[in-house]
Design a protein around this motif. Structure first.
Motif, PDB file in Angstrom:
ATOM      1  N   UNK A 256       0.350  -0.840  -0.173  1.00  0.00           N
ATOM      2  CA  UNK A 256      -0.279   0.367   0.169  1.00  0.00           C
ATOM      3  C   UNK A 256       1.116   1.635   0.273  1.00  0.00           C
ATOM      4  N   UNK A 257       0.143   2.317   0.696  1.00  0.00           N
ATOM      5  CA  UNK A 257       0.681   3.671   0.868  1.00  0.00           C
ATOM      6  C   UNK A 257       1.034   4.249   1.881  1.00  0.00           C
ATOM      7  N   UNK A 258       2.057   5.497   2.063  1.00  0.00           N
ATOM      8  CA  UNK A 258       2.114   6.019   3.631  1.00  0.00           C
ATOM      9  C   UNK A 258       0.152   6.461   3.804  1.00  0.00           C
ATOM     10  N   UNK A 259      -0.313   7.245   2.538  1.00  0.00           N
ATOM     11  CA  UNK A 259      -1.651   8.129   2.608  1.00  0.00           C
ATOM     12  C   UNK A 259      -2.339   7.229   3.278  1.00  0.00           C
ATOM     13  N   UNK A 260      -2.547   5.549   3.049  1.00  0.00           N
ATOM     14  CA  UNK A 260      -3.683   4.746   3.172  1.00  0.00           C
ATOM     15  C   UNK A 260      -3.895   4.262   4.607  1.00  0.00           C
ATOM     16  N   UNK A 261      -2.316   3.617   4.573  1.00  0.00           N
ATOM     17  CA  UNK A 261      -2.012   4.232   5.964  1.00  0.00           C
ATOM     18  C   UNK A 261      -2.163   4.900   7.516  1.00  0.00           C
ATOM     19  N   UNK A 262      -1.872   6.113   7.129  1.00  0.00           N
ATOM     20  CA  UNK A 262      -2.863   7.269   7.928  1.00  0.00           C
ATOM     21  C   UNK A 262      -4.326   7.331   8.207  1.00  0.00           C
ATOM     22  N   UNK A 263      -4.623   6.425   6.279  1.00  0.00           N
ATOM     23  CA  UNK A 263      -6.358   6.502   6.589  1.00  0.00           C
ATOM     24  C   UNK A 263      -6.463   5.922   8.063  1.00  0.00           C
ATOM     25  N   UNK A 264      -6.206   4.808   8.324  1.00  0.00           N
ATOM     26  CA  UNK A 264      -6.778   4.458   9.396  1.00  0.00           C
ATOM     27  C   UNK A 264      -6.541   5.270  10.585  1.00  0.00           C
ATOM     28  N   UNK A 265      -5.626   6.493  11.194  1.00  0.00           N
ATOM     29  CA  UNK A 265      -6.439   6.838  12.493  1.00  0.00           C
ATOM     30  C   UNK A 265      -7.176   8.118  12.548  1.00  0.00           C
ATOM     31  N   UNK A 266      -7.442   8.522  11.187  1.00  0.00           N
ATOM     32  CA  UNK A 266      -8.486   9.919  10.821  1.00  0.00           C
ATOM     33  C   UNK A 266      -9.653   9.470  12.152  1.00  0.00           C
ATOM     34  N   UNK A 267     -10.009   8.142  12.248  1.00  0.00           N
ATOM     35  CA  UNK A 267     -11.787   8.218  13.123  1.00  0.00           C
ATOM     36  C   UNK A 267     -11.012   7.740  14.323  1.00  0.00           C
ATOM     37  N   UNK A 268      -9.995   6.849  14.256  1.00  0.00           N
ATOM     38  CA  UNK A 268      -9.151   6.399  15.625  1.00  0.00           C
ATOM     39  C   UNK A 268      -8.957   7.565  16.626  1.00  0.00           C
ATOM     40  N   UNK A 269      -8.080   8.563  16.461  1.00  0.00           N
ATOM     41  CA  UNK A 269      -8.031   9.905  17.536  1.00  0.00           C
ATOM     42  C   UNK A 269      -8.686  10.196  17.114  1.00  0.00           C
ATOM     43  N   UNK A 270      -9.361  10.986  16.412  1.00  0.00           N
ATOM     44  CA  UNK A 270     -10.699  11.947  17.151  1.00  0.00           C
ATOM     45  C   UNK A 270     -11.619  10.676  18.263  1.00  0.00           C
ATOM     46  N   UNK A 271     -12.363  10.147  18.051  1.00  0.00           N
ATOM     47  CA  UNK A 271     -12.908   9.033  19.254  1.00  0.00           C
ATOM     48  C   UNK A 271     -12.152   8.582  20.464  1.00  0.00           C
ATOM     49  N   UNK A 272     -10.436   8.369  20.888  1.00  0.00           N
ATOM     50  CA  UNK A 272     -10.367   8.183  21.536  1.00  0.00           C
ATOM     51  C   UNK A 272     -10.005  10.598  22.232  1.00  0.00           C
TER      52      UNK A 272
END
Length: 255
Positions: free
Chosen positions: A26-42
């Motif tokens: 994959x790409x760095x962009x795809x990996x960073x998408x994992x955090x888009x919902x996780x950080x705001x939820x925490x």
């Protein structure tokens, strides 16, 4: 990286320029998408834990939207989620929620001080025996040092009662908030955070003493405004019994 997570619209263009190790698939962009919902939820969960009364008053949906708005303004100066709410009281003073709930920022300030009291590293209370040899001049020039957990929140709203209603069903809250100012003293006794309303004279004295003014200046101010300066002695005794004072320094009287 944190900035891109908080502003995902920039992710596609700026992520490749980050100094991150290449990913095997994959790409760095795809990996960073994992955090888009996780950080705001925490962050949302951390804010709800720190500001339960605010979250209760506005409801789950509004709290989720508030978290999103707050994320865009957060300066991210700490890596500790316990610090995430430090800027929320100030943020709420200009937020749209205060149109309908004008007490919200003051309520958040109270809850933040309660959270700080819980985490504060208090010192041993002042031993009154060290004061037995003090002269009148010593006392007049004295400055009190309070425990880090001690705070005072003054508001035109009954914020202590609003805070105490944080587990009461919204439909069951029958609280008149108009023309009911409150001055709330926050401190910790053992592992318990305490909130109590104090009258205007005690609040004025506490505010001055917390700002570093001398006992002489505080008593003079009380007398000038028609209050009994001797009340300071009674307050001092109570503050001592509650372990709020950690030190008392001799010093030069305020001019």
């Amino acid at each position: 990286m944190a900035s891109l997570i908080l502003h995902p619209e920039r992710l596609e263009h700026e992520a490749p320029a980050l100094a991150l190790a290449a990913v095997p698939r994959g790409t760095i962009t795809e990996r960073l998408h994992v955090y888009l919902d996780g950080y705001p939820a925490r962050l949302h969960d951390a804010l709800v834990e720190t500001f339960p009364a605010v979250a209760h008053m506005i409801g789950h949906g509004a709290m989720t939207h508030l978290t999103r708005r707050y994320l865009g303004a957060l300066s991210l100066e700490s890596y500790n989620l316990n610090d995430a709410g430090a800027e929320l009281p100030a943020f709420l003073r200009a937020d749209e929620l205060t149109t309908q709930l004008p007490f919200l920022a003051d309520l958040a300030e109270l809850e933040w001080d309660i959270a700080c009291a819980f985490h504060a590293h208090d010192e041993s209370p002042l031993d009154p025996s060290v004061l037995t040899s003090w002269t009148l001049d010593d006392w007049e020039g004295a400055r009190l040092r309070f425990q880090p957990s001690v705070a005072l929140v003054c508001s035109p709203w009954p914020i202590r009662e609003l805070w105490e209603a944080r587990e009461t069903p919204i439909e069951a809250i029958a609280l008149d908030v108009h023309d009911r100012p409150d001055r709330v003293l926050v401190y910790r006794t053992g592992l318990a955070e305490c909130c109590e309303s104090v009258d205007s004279a005690e609040a004025a004295a506490l505010e001055s003493l917390l700002d570093g003014h001398t006992l002489a200046a505080v008593t003079a101010h009380l007398a000038a405004h028609g209050h009994d300066p001797a009340a300071v002695s009674a307050w001092f005794t109570r503050w001592m019994s509650q372990g709020m004072i950690r030190g008392c320094d001799r010093g030069v009287r305020d001019e």
